[in-house]
Design a protein around this motif. Structure first.
Motif, PDB file in Angstrom:
ATOM      1  N   VAL A  13     -16.344   6.539  -4.268  1.00 28.29           N
ATOM      2  CA  VAL A  13     -15.583   5.540  -3.508  1.00 28.29           C
ATOM      3  C   VAL A  13     -16.519   4.464  -2.963  1.00 28.29           C
ATOM      4  O   VAL A  13     -16.237   3.260  -3.065  1.00 28.29           O
ATOM      5  CB  VAL A  13     -14.812   6.201  -2.345  1.00 28.29           C
ATOM      6  CG1 VAL A  13     -14.145   5.132  -1.475  1.00 28.29           C
ATOM      7  CG2 VAL A  13     -13.766   7.168  -2.875  1.00 28.29           C
ATOM      8  N   LYS A  16     -17.756   2.057  -5.645  1.00 29.76           N
ATOM      9  CA  LYS A  16     -16.722   1.097  -6.040  1.00 29.76           C
ATOM     10  C   LYS A  16     -16.544   0.006  -4.989  1.00 29.76           C
ATOM     11  O   LYS A  16     -16.497  -1.182  -5.320  1.00 29.76           O
ATOM     12  CB  LYS A  16     -15.400   1.840  -6.260  1.00 29.76           C
ATOM     13  CG  LYS A  16     -14.236   0.934  -6.627  1.00 29.76           C
ATOM     14  CD  LYS A  16     -12.949   1.751  -6.756  1.00 29.76           C
ATOM     15  CE  LYS A  16     -11.752   0.837  -7.031  1.00 29.76           C
ATOM     16  NZ  LYS A  16     -10.490   1.633  -7.112  1.00 29.76           N
ATOM     17  N   GLU A  17     -16.456   0.408  -3.728  1.00 38.90           N
ATOM     18  CA  GLU A  17     -16.188  -0.556  -2.659  1.00 38.90           C
ATOM     19  C   GLU A  17     -17.389  -1.443  -2.354  1.00 38.90           C
ATOM     20  O   GLU A  17     -17.231  -2.606  -1.963  1.00 38.90           O
ATOM     21  CB  GLU A  17     -15.749   0.186  -1.392  1.00 38.90           C
ATOM     22  CG  GLU A  17     -14.437   0.963  -1.533  1.00 38.90           C
ATOM     23  CD  GLU A  17     -13.265   0.057  -1.861  1.00 38.90           C
ATOM     24  OE1 GLU A  17     -13.230  -1.084  -1.371  1.00 38.90           O
ATOM     25  OE2 GLU A  17     -12.380   0.509  -2.624  1.00 38.90           O
ATOM     26  N   ASP A  21     -17.995  -5.224  -1.071  1.00 31.99           N
ATOM     27  CA  ASP A  21     -18.184  -5.162   0.380  1.00 31.99           C
ATOM     28  C   ASP A  21     -19.655  -4.882   0.682  1.00 31.99           C
ATOM     29  O   ASP A  21     -20.108  -3.741   0.672  1.00 31.99           O
ATOM     30  CB  ASP A  21     -17.300  -4.067   0.982  1.00 31.99           C
ATOM     31  CG  ASP A  21     -17.302  -4.063   2.499  1.00 31.99           C
ATOM     32  OD1 ASP A  21     -18.148  -4.754   3.087  1.00 31.99           O
ATOM     33  OD2 ASP A  21     -16.465  -3.362   3.095  1.00 31.99           O
ATOM     34  N   ILE A 145     -11.130  11.270  -1.568  1.00 28.00           N
ATOM     35  CA  ILE A 145     -11.074   9.855  -1.942  1.00 28.00           C
ATOM     36  C   ILE A 145     -10.151   9.088  -1.004  1.00 28.00           C
ATOM     37  O   ILE A 145     -10.504   8.024  -0.478  1.00 28.00           O
ATOM     38  CB  ILE A 145     -10.600   9.704  -3.406  1.00 28.00           C
ATOM     39  CG1 ILE A 145     -11.683  10.209  -4.362  1.00 28.00           C
ATOM     40  CG2 ILE A 145     -10.239   8.254  -3.722  1.00 28.00           C
ATOM     41  CD1 ILE A 145     -11.236  10.317  -5.806  1.00 28.00           C
ATOM     42  N   LYS A 146      -8.975   9.634  -0.761  1.00 29.69           N
ATOM     43  CA  LYS A 146      -8.005   8.977   0.126  1.00 29.69           C
ATOM     44  C   LYS A 146      -8.570   8.823   1.530  1.00 29.69           C
ATOM     45  O   LYS A 146      -8.398   7.788   2.179  1.00 29.69           O
ATOM     46  CB  LYS A 146      -6.711   9.789   0.176  1.00 29.69           C
ATOM     47  CG  LYS A 146      -5.954   9.881  -1.138  1.00 29.69           C
ATOM     48  CD  LYS A 146      -5.129   8.646  -1.376  1.00 29.69           C
ATOM     49  CE  LYS A 146      -4.188   8.851  -2.554  1.00 29.69           C
ATOM     50  NZ  LYS A 146      -3.376   7.639  -2.823  1.00 29.69           N
ATOM     51  N   GLU A 149     -11.386   6.130   1.656  1.00 33.30           N
ATOM     52  CA  GLU A 149     -10.764   4.806   1.554  1.00 33.30           C
ATOM     53  C   GLU A 149     -10.142   4.389   2.881  1.00 33.30           C
ATOM     54  O   GLU A 149     -10.241   3.227   3.287  1.00 33.30           O
ATOM     55  CB  GLU A 149      -9.709   4.810   0.443  1.00 33.30           C
ATOM     56  CG  GLU A 149     -10.293   4.897  -0.955  1.00 33.30           C
ATOM     57  CD  GLU A 149      -9.227   5.032  -2.041  1.00 33.30           C
ATOM     58  OE1 GLU A 149      -9.553   4.801  -3.224  1.00 33.30           O
ATOM     59  OE2 GLU A 149      -8.068   5.372  -1.704  1.00 33.30           O
ATOM     60  N   ALA A 150      -9.519   5.351   3.567  1.00 34.79           N
ATOM     61  CA  ALA A 150      -8.899   5.047   4.865  1.00 34.79           C
ATOM     62  C   ALA A 150      -9.958   4.779   5.930  1.00 34.79           C
ATOM     63  O   ALA A 150      -9.809   3.868   6.752  1.00 34.79           O
ATOM     64  CB  ALA A 150      -7.997   6.206   5.291  1.00 34.79           C
ATOM     65  N   LEU A 152     -12.864   3.531   5.554  1.00 38.53           N
ATOM     66  CA  LEU A 152     -13.490   2.230   5.323  1.00 38.53           C
ATOM     67  C   LEU A 152     -12.717   1.097   5.992  1.00 38.53           C
ATOM     68  O   LEU A 152     -13.261   0.008   6.195  1.00 38.53           O
ATOM     69  CB  LEU A 152     -13.607   1.955   3.826  1.00 38.53           C
ATOM     70  CG  LEU A 152     -14.802   2.591   3.107  1.00 38.53           C
ATOM     71  CD1 LEU A 152     -14.599   2.556   1.601  1.00 38.53           C
ATOM     72  CD2 LEU A 152     -16.097   1.875   3.496  1.00 38.53           C
ATOM     73  N   LYS A 153     -11.467   1.377   6.338  1.00 38.40           N
ATOM     74  CA  LYS A 153     -10.617   0.336   6.917  1.00 38.40           C
ATOM     75  C   LYS A 153     -10.624   0.339   8.443  1.00 38.40           C
ATOM     76  O   LYS A 153     -10.001  -0.515   9.062  1.00 38.40           O
ATOM     77  CB  LYS A 153      -9.183   0.500   6.400  1.00 38.40           C
ATOM     78  CG  LYS A 153      -9.053   0.317   4.894  1.00 38.40           C
ATOM     79  CD  LYS A 153      -7.629   0.614   4.426  1.00 38.40           C
ATOM     80  CE  LYS A 153      -7.518   0.497   2.905  1.00 38.40           C
ATOM     81  NZ  LYS A 153      -6.154   0.844   2.424  1.00 38.40           N
TER      82      LYS A 153
END
Length: 312
Positions: A13, A16-17, A21, A145-146, A149-150, A152-153
């Motif tokens: 993850v 990819k980000e 970023d 993964i989920k 991703e969360a 990171l926000k």
């Protein structure tokens, strides 16, 4: 059988980000290999910091970078990250409210034969006790993964504990229900509610299948969010069952079992039985051998459920 450990899912993850970023930075304590972060270090050397075997510095530098606007991910063996740098986790990360995600790798008894010095059976209790610190134990690679991703926000501190080895898939790429800080109910029953976290979720799910063969109906709750605990999910599961069982790769004090017991005791009294590691140095062996020995595998969880129900 899945061959991708949760630690690699975290790296995937971030890889990819980080392509778009540039505020993402990864820090390791001579642990890039163990953390599966070597691909990240190779791909983005300007966004990677090697601190060496200095966990206190690791956490403090991660916090400093976060204060400069970076999204810091500090990865280190859970046994060292949560003990050697406890003050830095408390003050530099949580009290200072910095955007640091602490990644405890090889959690629980993942290190096997290396013994108690390398086991982390106290980390849930220790990190949960720190105000402003969230604690997460994802159950498989898809949920990991989920979760990342969360995370990171948002800009809030968090501790993520993952094991060393691959774990069996519970979800899939197409079917992985996820809501931040909300437990996932994998199946529902009326006899026993099994609330588990981390690597204990899959054996809990398997135990439900074994219990079904004996005519026992089980609810299985994936409590990946140990703090904040999804109290609503706990109460609902307990209200619909005769007994509650918790399963965690942790000491019997201050972890998921203690938290669930507090909620159930105050909101909907039921008998709660905690399946956990014993209050002693555990036997030497692989994770699966340790789980089997202490009744923390599917057969052991099902056996405990049957014994408790028989006494009600």
């Amino acid at each position: 059988m899945n061959k991708i450990p949760n630690r690699k899912a975290i790296c995937d993850v971030l890889l990819k980000e980080a392509e778009t970023d540039k505020s993402i930075v990864v820090l390791c304590s001579d642990s890039r290999g163990s953390a599966s972060m070597t691909p990240f270090a190779d791909a983005y050397p300007d966004q990677f910091v090697e601190m060496g075997i200095a966990e206190q510095d690791l956490v403090s530098v991660a916090a400093g970078l976060a204060k400069c606007g970076k999204k810091s991910f500090a990865a280190s063996p859970a046994c060292f990250l949560t003990t050697r740098s406890y003050e830095q986790c408390k003050v530099d990360v949580a009290y200072s409210n910095t955007n640091v995600k602490l990644i405890g790798i090889s959690g629980g008894v993942s290190y096997g034969a290396l013994g108690m010095s390398h086991h982390s059976a106290q980390d849930i209790a220790a990190l949960s006790a720190i105000p402003n610190m969230r604690v997460y134990l994802p159950s498989d690679r898809f949920q990991t993964i989920k979760l990342v991703e969360a995370l990171l926000k948002d800009e809030k501190p968090a501790y993520i504990r993952v094991g060393r080895n691959p774990v069996e898939d519970i979800y899939s790429e197409e079917n992985c229900p996820f809501e931040m800080d909300k437990a996932t109910v994998i199946c529902e029953g009326t006899d026993v509610a099994i609330i588990a976290c981390g690597e204990m979720v899959h054996p809990a799910y398997e135990a439900a299948a074994l219990l079904k063969e004996s005519g026992i109906s089980a609810t299985v709750v994936d409590m990946y969010c140990v703090k904040p605990l999804d109290k609503e999910a706990v109460v609902k599961a307990a209200q619909n069952a005769k007994v509650v069982i918790t399963a965690e790769e942790h000491a019997p004090f201050g972890g998921l079992g203690s938290m669930v017991s507090q909620v159930v005791g105050s909101e909907c009294p039921r008998k709660v039985v905690n399946i956990a590691l014993p209050d002693e140095p555990v036997i030497t062996g692989t994770s699966q051998e340790v789980f089997s020995y202490y009744g923390m595998n599917a057969k052991g969880i099902a056996k405990t459920a049957k014994e408790v129900l028989a006494k009600i």
